[in-house]
Design a protein around this motif. Structure first.
Motif, PDB file in Angstrom:
ATOM      1  N   GLU A 123      35.683  46.231  44.245  1.00  0.00           N
ATOM      2  CA  GLU A 123      36.221  44.959  43.757  1.00  0.00           C
ATOM      3  C   GLU A 123      35.167  43.856  43.813  1.00  0.00           C
ATOM      4  O   GLU A 123      35.184  42.931  43.003  1.00  0.00           O
ATOM      5  CB  GLU A 123      37.476  44.547  44.522  1.00  0.00           C
ATOM      6  N   HIS A 124      34.213  43.958  44.755  1.00  0.00           N
ATOM      7  CA  HIS A 124      33.161  42.953  44.834  1.00  0.00           C
ATOM      8  C   HIS A 124      32.139  43.131  43.718  1.00  0.00           C
ATOM      9  O   HIS A 124      31.408  42.192  43.396  1.00  0.00           O
ATOM     10  CB  HIS A 124      32.465  43.021  46.195  1.00  0.00           C
ATOM     11  N   ARG A 125      32.071  44.314  43.140  1.00  0.00           N
ATOM     12  CA  ARG A 125      31.241  44.535  41.950  1.00  0.00           C
ATOM     13  C   ARG A 125      31.988  44.101  40.689  1.00  0.00           C
ATOM     14  O   ARG A 125      31.380  43.616  39.741  1.00  0.00           O
ATOM     15  CB  ARG A 125      30.870  46.011  41.821  1.00  0.00           C
ATOM     16  N   HIS A 126      33.297  44.280  40.711  1.00  0.00           N
ATOM     17  CA  HIS A 126      34.100  43.955  39.520  1.00  0.00           C
ATOM     18  C   HIS A 126      34.320  42.449  39.382  1.00  0.00           C
ATOM     19  O   HIS A 126      34.174  41.892  38.299  1.00  0.00           O
ATOM     20  CB  HIS A 126      35.451  44.667  39.580  1.00  0.00           C
ATOM     21  N   ASN A 127      34.717  41.794  40.462  1.00  0.00           N
ATOM     22  CA  ASN A 127      34.972  40.356  40.427  1.00  0.00           C
ATOM     23  C   ASN A 127      33.652  39.601  40.486  1.00  0.00           C
ATOM     24  O   ASN A 127      32.812  39.874  41.348  1.00  0.00           O
ATOM     25  CB  ASN A 127      35.864  39.930  41.589  1.00  0.00           C
TER      26      ASN A 127
ATOM     27  N   ALA B 216      50.183  41.642  26.579  1.00  0.00           N
ATOM     28  CA  ALA B 216      48.845  41.113  26.300  1.00  0.00           C
ATOM     29  C   ALA B 216      48.283  40.323  27.474  1.00  0.00           C
ATOM     30  O   ALA B 216      47.076  40.308  27.696  1.00  0.00           O
ATOM     31  CB  ALA B 216      48.875  40.243  25.044  1.00  0.00           C
ATOM     32  N   ASN B 217      49.156  39.644  28.220  1.00  0.00           N
ATOM     33  CA  ASN B 217      48.703  38.777  29.306  1.00  0.00           C
ATOM     34  C   ASN B 217      48.979  39.359  30.690  1.00  0.00           C
ATOM     35  O   ASN B 217      49.118  38.637  31.668  1.00  0.00           O
ATOM     36  CB  ASN B 217      49.354  37.398  29.171  1.00  0.00           C
ATOM     37  N   MET B 218      49.057  40.677  30.756  1.00  0.00           N
ATOM     38  CA  MET B 218      49.341  41.338  32.035  1.00  0.00           C
ATOM     39  C   MET B 218      48.250  41.092  33.068  1.00  0.00           C
ATOM     40  O   MET B 218      48.477  41.222  34.269  1.00  0.00           O
ATOM     41  CB  MET B 218      49.516  42.841  31.780  1.00  0.00           C
ATOM     42  N   ASN B 219      47.050  40.703  32.619  1.00  0.00           N
ATOM     43  CA  ASN B 219      45.959  40.442  33.549  1.00  0.00           C
ATOM     44  C   ASN B 219      46.292  39.320  34.529  1.00  0.00           C
ATOM     45  O   ASN B 219      45.661  39.196  35.571  1.00  0.00           O
ATOM     46  CB  ASN B 219      44.685  40.075  32.767  1.00  0.00           C
ATOM     47  N   ALA B 220      47.288  38.503  34.187  1.00  0.00           N
ATOM     48  CA  ALA B 220      47.709  37.418  35.076  1.00  0.00           C
ATOM     49  C   ALA B 220      48.875  37.823  35.971  1.00  0.00           C
ATOM     50  O   ALA B 220      49.335  37.014  36.787  1.00  0.00           O
ATOM     51  CB  ALA B 220      48.100  36.194  34.250  1.00  0.00           C
TER      52      ALA B 220
ATOM     53  N   SER C 243      35.851  38.912  35.959  1.00  0.00           N
ATOM     54  CA  SER C 243      34.547  39.559  36.128  1.00  0.00           C
ATOM     55  C   SER C 243      33.374  38.636  35.827  1.00  0.00           C
ATOM     56  O   SER C 243      32.220  39.052  35.938  1.00  0.00           O
ATOM     57  CB  SER C 243      34.470  40.821  35.263  1.00  0.00           C
ATOM     58  N   GLU C 244      33.655  37.380  35.460  1.00  0.00           N
ATOM     59  CA  GLU C 244      32.574  36.429  35.194  1.00  0.00           C
ATOM     60  C   GLU C 244      32.199  35.661  36.458  1.00  0.00           C
ATOM     61  O   GLU C 244      33.053  35.170  37.191  1.00  0.00           O
ATOM     62  CB  GLU C 244      32.983  35.453  34.077  1.00  0.00           C
ATOM     63  N   SER C 245      30.904  35.538  36.695  1.00  0.00           N
ATOM     64  CA  SER C 245      30.395  34.848  37.876  1.00  0.00           C
ATOM     65  C   SER C 245      30.521  33.341  37.723  1.00  0.00           C
ATOM     66  O   SER C 245      30.702  32.817  36.612  1.00  0.00           O
ATOM     67  CB  SER C 245      28.925  35.208  38.102  1.00  0.00           C
ATOM     68  N   LEU C 246      30.372  32.640  38.847  1.00  0.00           N
ATOM     69  CA  LEU C 246      30.404  31.183  38.805  1.00  0.00           C
ATOM     70  C   LEU C 246      29.257  30.651  37.954  1.00  0.00           C
ATOM     71  O   LEU C 246      29.433  29.690  37.184  1.00  0.00           O
ATOM     72  CB  LEU C 246      30.315  30.616  40.229  1.00  0.00           C
ATOM     73  N   ALA C 247      28.083  31.264  38.054  1.00  0.00           N
ATOM     74  CA  ALA C 247      26.940  30.814  37.256  1.00  0.00           C
ATOM     75  C   ALA C 247      27.228  30.920  35.764  1.00  0.00           C
ATOM     76  O   ALA C 247      26.879  30.018  34.983  1.00  0.00           O
ATOM     77  CB  ALA C 247      25.698  31.627  37.622  1.00  0.00           C
TER      78      ALA C 247
ATOM     79  N   LEU D 126      43.342  45.083  43.048  1.00  0.00           N
ATOM     80  CA  LEU D 126      44.014  44.709  41.799  1.00  0.00           C
ATOM     81  C   LEU D 126      44.626  43.310  41.910  1.00  0.00           C
ATOM     82  O   LEU D 126      44.550  42.509  40.979  1.00  0.00           O
ATOM     83  CB  LEU D 126      45.094  45.741  41.452  1.00  0.00           C
ATOM     84  N   GLN D 127      45.242  43.030  43.051  1.00  0.00           N
ATOM     85  CA  GLN D 127      45.819  41.692  43.255  1.00  0.00           C
ATOM     86  C   GLN D 127      44.723  40.638  43.296  1.00  0.00           C
ATOM     87  O   GLN D 127      44.858  39.558  42.706  1.00  0.00           O
ATOM     88  CB  GLN D 127      46.640  41.652  44.539  1.00  0.00           C
ATOM     89  N   HIS D 128      43.629  40.940  43.961  1.00  0.00           N
ATOM     90  CA  HIS D 128      42.526  39.976  44.046  1.00  0.00           C
ATOM     91  C   HIS D 128      41.932  39.694  42.668  1.00  0.00           C
ATOM     92  O   HIS D 128      41.509  38.563  42.390  1.00  0.00           O
ATOM     93  CB  HIS D 128      41.440  40.508  44.985  1.00  0.00           C
ATOM     94  N   ALA D 129      41.892  40.712  41.819  1.00  0.00           N
ATOM     95  CA  ALA D 129      41.382  40.513  40.453  1.00  0.00           C
ATOM     96  C   ALA D 129      42.257  39.530  39.685  1.00  0.00           C
ATOM     97  O   ALA D 129      41.759  38.640  38.978  1.00  0.00           O
ATOM     98  CB  ALA D 129      41.313  41.846  39.718  1.00  0.00           C
ATOM     99  N   THR D 130      43.570  39.679  39.826  1.00  0.00           N
ATOM    100  CA  THR D 130      44.493  38.760  39.152  1.00  0.00           C
ATOM    101  C   THR D 130      44.306  37.346  39.674  1.00  0.00           C
ATOM    102  O   THR D 130      44.246  36.379  38.895  1.00  0.00           O
ATOM    103  CB  THR D 130      45.947  39.209  39.371  1.00  0.00           C
ATOM    104  N   GLU D 131      44.197  37.212  40.981  1.00  0.00           N
ATOM    105  CA  GLU D 131      43.994  35.887  41.579  1.00  0.00           C
ATOM    106  C   GLU D 131      42.700  35.264  41.071  1.00  0.00           C
ATOM    107  O   GLU D 131      42.655  34.074  40.734  1.00  0.00           O
ATOM    108  CB  GLU D 131      43.962  36.010  43.100  1.00  0.00           C
ATOM    109  N   GLN D 132      41.637  36.094  40.989  1.00  0.00           N
ATOM    110  CA  GLN D 132      40.348  35.553  40.548  1.00  0.00           C
ATOM    111  C   GLN D 132      40.391  35.125  39.086  1.00  0.00           C
ATOM    112  O   GLN D 132      39.768  34.128  38.712  1.00  0.00           O
ATOM    113  CB  GLN D 132      39.238  36.587  40.754  1.00  0.00           C
ATOM    114  N   ALA D 133      41.130  35.873  38.259  1.00  0.00           N
ATOM    115  CA  ALA D 133      41.278  35.479  36.851  1.00  0.00           C
ATOM    116  C   ALA D 133      41.913  34.094  36.749  1.00  0.00           C
ATOM    117  O   ALA D 133      41.509  33.256  35.930  1.00  0.00           O
ATOM    118  CB  ALA D 133      42.109  36.508  36.097  1.00  0.00           C
TER     119      ALA D 133
END
Length: 966
Positions: free
Chosen positions: A12-16, A685-689, A862-866, A779-786
């Motif tokens: 997840e640290h590679r994905h997020n 379509a918006n299941m990522n959230a 998956s996009e970095s802050l930079a 998976l939950q952390h990915a949604t939160e990060q999105a």
């Protein structure tokens, strides 16, 4: 310092994208103290999950690959002679490595922004040219989902195109020798729209039937027989009946193409052009027709146009045909194609050229002919008079039983029907395989002691088709198909095209509703393992144990994630999932004696596929209003639900909404529908959230589809492949879709939605890997990060641009809509902003959907802050460029936005006529200098391309100049 032997790097640290430190900075900018605070302000408490998902703990990448290799080894690779539209093929290594396995090709998006998609667009024009010339037709689209659904699209298109004196005709005749899986899809698609589908022998075909509007033929047919259909087509024309052919594209290198016979439509698959069988997909279907039908053609057509300087350029043509514009008036719901696979098959034709393709086809025919001669020596009767690659061998029950046992022992799969064995050959087969087949048949006879000597037959092999069947016309004479036959030249050509496309390897593609997230390398690795790629979809189940284990796990996990009871993996696109879900709902109503329920309530903000799918499912669409805040108007929903309660079928809702908002009243909406006898269909379509935080089941829906090519990491591939499984509540389980040859679906299933029993099975390992490596917490952390990423962009942009819609507490979900309409007063359109973003190295967000004059931005987790900051900096810089126009420094017609994008050719030209510097045009911010992506053409004139439609390769006399400019 103590040594910790526990692996610390989680997938997840590679994905997020953002680090934990970055996350704290982002939360501070957003104005919250914790992730939980932000989520509570974004998602209504009433629908938040109260417990963690019941999913496996996360595995490391190395552990996943090790374990998954063991699972893959449970699949047994036997030599397949089954045929039925699926054939083993040899993928040229230069194409496998540089297209299929190359993120520069598989992470690009649908080419709506043509200026940064010229490489992919040229590849698709190659595909269209290949299809048009091999079929002998005037027009082709840039691929469809599979052969069966392509045939269904032909049936629908010809129905919509009936002439005045056939306007009441509603009967479509299908030869019983059309592939059985195609027949099944035609059955599914015909019933809801009132087409009377008739399947039978050609001897039953009555061309004078006034109710008959079209005929579908298989060429060669499912028995392998090649029939001269000229007289049948002529008779059809005399009676104003359309003819459609489902044709083997490779066979057309040897056989008279249907276009020369006079067919109106030709469909099929390009799978055997270098695309693995993959247990059923994905493969690019083709659809070719006459120019007269160009306004009715389903899917996407790529055409050539000109840019601002008059240079040739490619773009998507005639988009006014498409569902995202026509909505409930659309004749098709196609929203994705099979672009990546279309590119592969087109490049296969480019690499081999016309001579190479003909040699491959001739050798396949020769292997079939050699086998027939060998079996004749054993006194077996082969009953096909004319054939390309498939033999139909007559056997009795005892012989068939013996031969099947010997074939399995020799690791070969034949096709068996009562009284016959079928043998289909392909380019991966050799003379050695022929010898093994003859040996297998020999063991069932008294000839086994005397092996058949094939050498005399090999020396005498020749190709002899009757006059009406043998192809006389030439094909693929354009330089594209005759220039890149060495690997070095092919490699350079592929790289040249790749370099004209902006993809996720360059920068963020922040398309709202499209979730362009990381397609991790480890997720992609198993896709090209032969254990997944080389299985025929109708191979015996015990040879696909690894696949079936994957299917079961994935169905369980997706059901858990959505809060539903069961999942069907069959639909091979999001739009197919929509259609499947609506057909399941219809069957449910029918089971209760309420077949009359046919009204679908759809919000005005819905994706265009929603109303298009509803119409295809035989429903009447009733639009529900949205209020000024972009939310569904509850009062209007209630009024219309009650008004149509006697006939209410379903309510189609996207959640969070297309406006990027978790609407507070979602449970009330679902209750209103249920109280009035309807079912709730949630567009995924918006299941990522949602994943791990809420679910369709929790909000009260009954069925949803999931875009695996969005939320679950299958790449977009430039517009496909996609997968759209449907997940359903317990009461809808019995109606999940079936397949005519493989047991799938519920106890009382609807008929097939896609040709293969499990859709595009060979890309399912991608989503499987994502879930396994992320685990329930990841998976939950990915949604939160999105959600964090989107609200961070919102916080940076909202002082400068209006943000149209937000939730009750001012938060966006995983996407948001930024309004640019205020700048119309100084002549700046949202399209100008989209094109100018290309100069900054970015693909535009979704343009003018769901609100004209806006950009819908979705950054993904998956996009970095930079990268988020670079994107925000670009938009804020563009805001200053607009300010320069507002202040009169540049006029409204000649400025850096109106002239965008700027190409390297333009910037380096001696002739510079613009009132701003070259540096301002090409390098507007410092970061651009370090990593400049150059659009290969300037802004394209869409109208010119539609008025002068050309969807094949640029003419030879213009080609060299076009290549030079590009």
């Amino acid at each position: 310092m103590k040594i910790d032997l526990t692996p610390t790097v989680k997938f997840e640290h590679r994905h997020n994208g953002p680090s934990e430190q970055d996350k704290l900075l982002m939360l501070e900018k957003i104005g919250v103290s914790s992730v939980k605070e932000l989520i509570d302000q974004t998602i209504p408490k009433s629908i938040q999950l109260d417990k963690a998902l019941d999913l496996p703990e996360a595995k490391s990448e190395a552990a996943f690959l090790k374990d998954f290799r063991k699972q893959a080894n449970k699949n047994k690779i036997f030599k397949s002679f089954i045929g039925l539209g699926y054939y083993d093929t040899i993928v040229p290594g230069v194409i496998q490595r540089n297209v299929l396995e190359n993120p520069g090709w598989y992470t690009s998006y649908t080419p709506y922004q043509a200026e940064v998609s010229q490489g992919r667009l040229e590849a698709l024009v190659n595909f269209q040219t290949m299809v048009m010339e091999l079929t002998g037709m005037e027009l082709a689209n840039s691929s469809l989902l599979d052969e069966g659904t392509a045939a269904a699209e032909a049936m629908h298109m010809l129905y919509a195109a009936r002439k005045k004196d056939k306007k009441k005709a509603h009967r479509f005749f299908v030869d019983e020798k059309v592939f059985v899986q195609t027949q099944e899809i035609l059955k599914t698609r015909a019933l809801p729209v009132g087409i009377d589908l008739v399947v039978g022998p050609l001897s039953d075909l009555d061309m004078k039937d006034p109710d008959l509007y079209g005929v579908l033929l298989q060429y060669p047919n499912s028995d392998g027989e090649i029939i001269d259909y000229q007289s049948l087509v002529d008779e059809a024309k005399e009676n104003k009946v359309y003819t459609a052919f489902s044709a083997d594209l490779l066979a057309l290198t040897l056989l008279t193409p249907p276009g020369e016979l006079g067919a109106e439509v030709v469909v099929g698959t390009t799978q055997r052009f270098g695309v693995p069988m993959g247990f059923g997909g994905p493969h690019a279907a083709y659809f070719a027709t006459k120019d007269a039908f160009k306004r009715q053609v389903p899917g996407r057509i790529i055409g050539s146009s000109v840019d601002m300087d008059g240079n040739k350029a490619y773009r998507m043509a005639l988009q006014t045909r498409e569902q995202h514009i026509k909505r409930e008036r659309a004749t098709s719901n196609i929203c994705t194609a099979q672009v990546l696979l279309a590119v592969m098959s087109a490049m296969y034709a480019v690499y081999h050229g016309p001579k190479g393709l003909k040699e491959i086809a001739t050798r396949i025919h020769g292997l079939a002919k050699l086998t027939a001669q060998g079996l004749a020596e054993l006194e077996f009767e082969q009953v096909n008079t004319n054939y390309f690659d498939t033999l139909k061998v007559k056997v009795d029950d005892v012989q068939q039983s013996k031969i099947r046992a010997f074939a399995i022992s020799a690791k070969m799969n034949f096709r068996y029907e009562e009284g016959y064995i079928y043998l289909s050959f392909d380019e991966a087969k050799t003379v050695k395989d022929v010898k093994k087949i003859v040996d297998v048949f020999s063991k069932s006879t008294h000839h086994s002691a005397h092996p058949v000597d094939l050498k005399p037959f090999i020396k005498e092999l020749s190709m002899e088709f009757p006059e009406g069947l043998e192809r006389k016309s030439t094909y693929l004479e354009h330089p594209i198909f005759n220039s890149f036959h060495s690997e070095h030249e092919m490699l350079r050509y592929l790289k040249r095209l790749e370099n004209r496309d902006l993809s996720l390897v360059h920068s963020m593609i922040s398309l709202g509703s499209c979730t362009m997230k990381l397609n991790a390398t480890t997720e992609m690795v198993p896709v090209t393992w032969p254990e997944f790629g080389q299985l025929h979809p109708y191979a015996p189940q015990d040879q696909a144990a690894g696949y079936y284990e994957l299917f079961q796990d994935l169905r369980n996990w997706l059901s858990e994630i959505t809060g539903f009871a069961e999942t069907s993996l069959q639909p091979n696109s999001g739009a197919q999932g929509e259609y499947a879900g609506l057909m399941v709902i219809h069957e449910y109503h029918k089971s209760k004696g309420e077949d009359h329920r046919n009204v679908a309530l759809i919000p005005s903000s819905a994706h265009g596929t929603n109303p298009a799918s509803a119409v295809m499912a035989g429903m009447k669409v009733v639009i529900v209003k949205c209020d000024e805040q972009g939310n569904i108007d509850i009062d209007d929903l209630r009024t219309k639900a009650e008004q149509h309660k006697d006939n209410l079928s379903s309510f189609l809702v996207t959640y969070p909404s297309t406006h990027g908002v978790f609407e507070e009243a979602i449970r009330e909406m679902c209750q209103i529908i249920h109280e009035n006898g309807g079912q709730v269909y949630m567009d995924g379509a918006n299941m990522n959230a949602q994943v791990g935080l809420t679910s369709p089941g929790k909000i009260g829906a009954d069925v949803c589809h999931l875009n695996l090519h969005k939320t679950f990491c299958i790449p977009h591939g430039g517009g496909g492949p996609g997968m759209g499984p449907i997940c359903v509540a317990d009461h809808l389980m019995p109606f999940l879709p079936s397949n005519p040859l493989v047991k799938t679906g519920g106890q009382t299933p609807i008929s097939a939605i896609s040709a293969a029993p499990f859709g595009s099975a060979s890309i399912l390992p991608i989503s499987y890997a994502y879930i396994v490596m992320m685990g329930k917490e990841g998976l939950q952390h990915a949604t939160e990060q999105a959600i964090i990423n989107t609200n961070y962009i919102k916080a940076r942009l909202e002082p400068y641009f209006p943000i149209l819609y937000t939730g009750a507490q001012g938060r966006a979900a995983h996407e948001m809509i930024v309004d640019f309409r205020q700048f119309k007063s100084v002549g700046v359109e949202v399209e100008d902003v989209s094109k100018r973003l290309m100069d900054y190295g970015f693909h535009s967000p979704t343009n003018s959907f769901p609100v004209a004059g806006t950009l819908m931005i979705e950054p993904t987790e998956s996009e970095s802050l930079a990268e988020l900051d670079r994107f925000c900096d670009a938009l804020l810089s563009i805001r200053e460029e607009i300010r320069e126009i507002e202040e009169g420094k540049f006029n409204a017609e000649n400025n850096v936005l109106k002239n965008a994008p700027h190409t390297a050719h333009l910037v380096s030209s001696d002739d510079w006529k613009f009132p701003y510097s070259r540096e301002k045009a090409a390098y507007p911010l410092p970061y651009v200098k370090a990593n400049k992506f150059w659009p290969s053409v300037r802004r394209i004139d869409a109208g010119y391309g539609d008025r002068n439609l050309m969807c094949s390769c640029i003419p030879v006399e213009e080609y060299a100049h076009f290549e030079e400019m590009a």
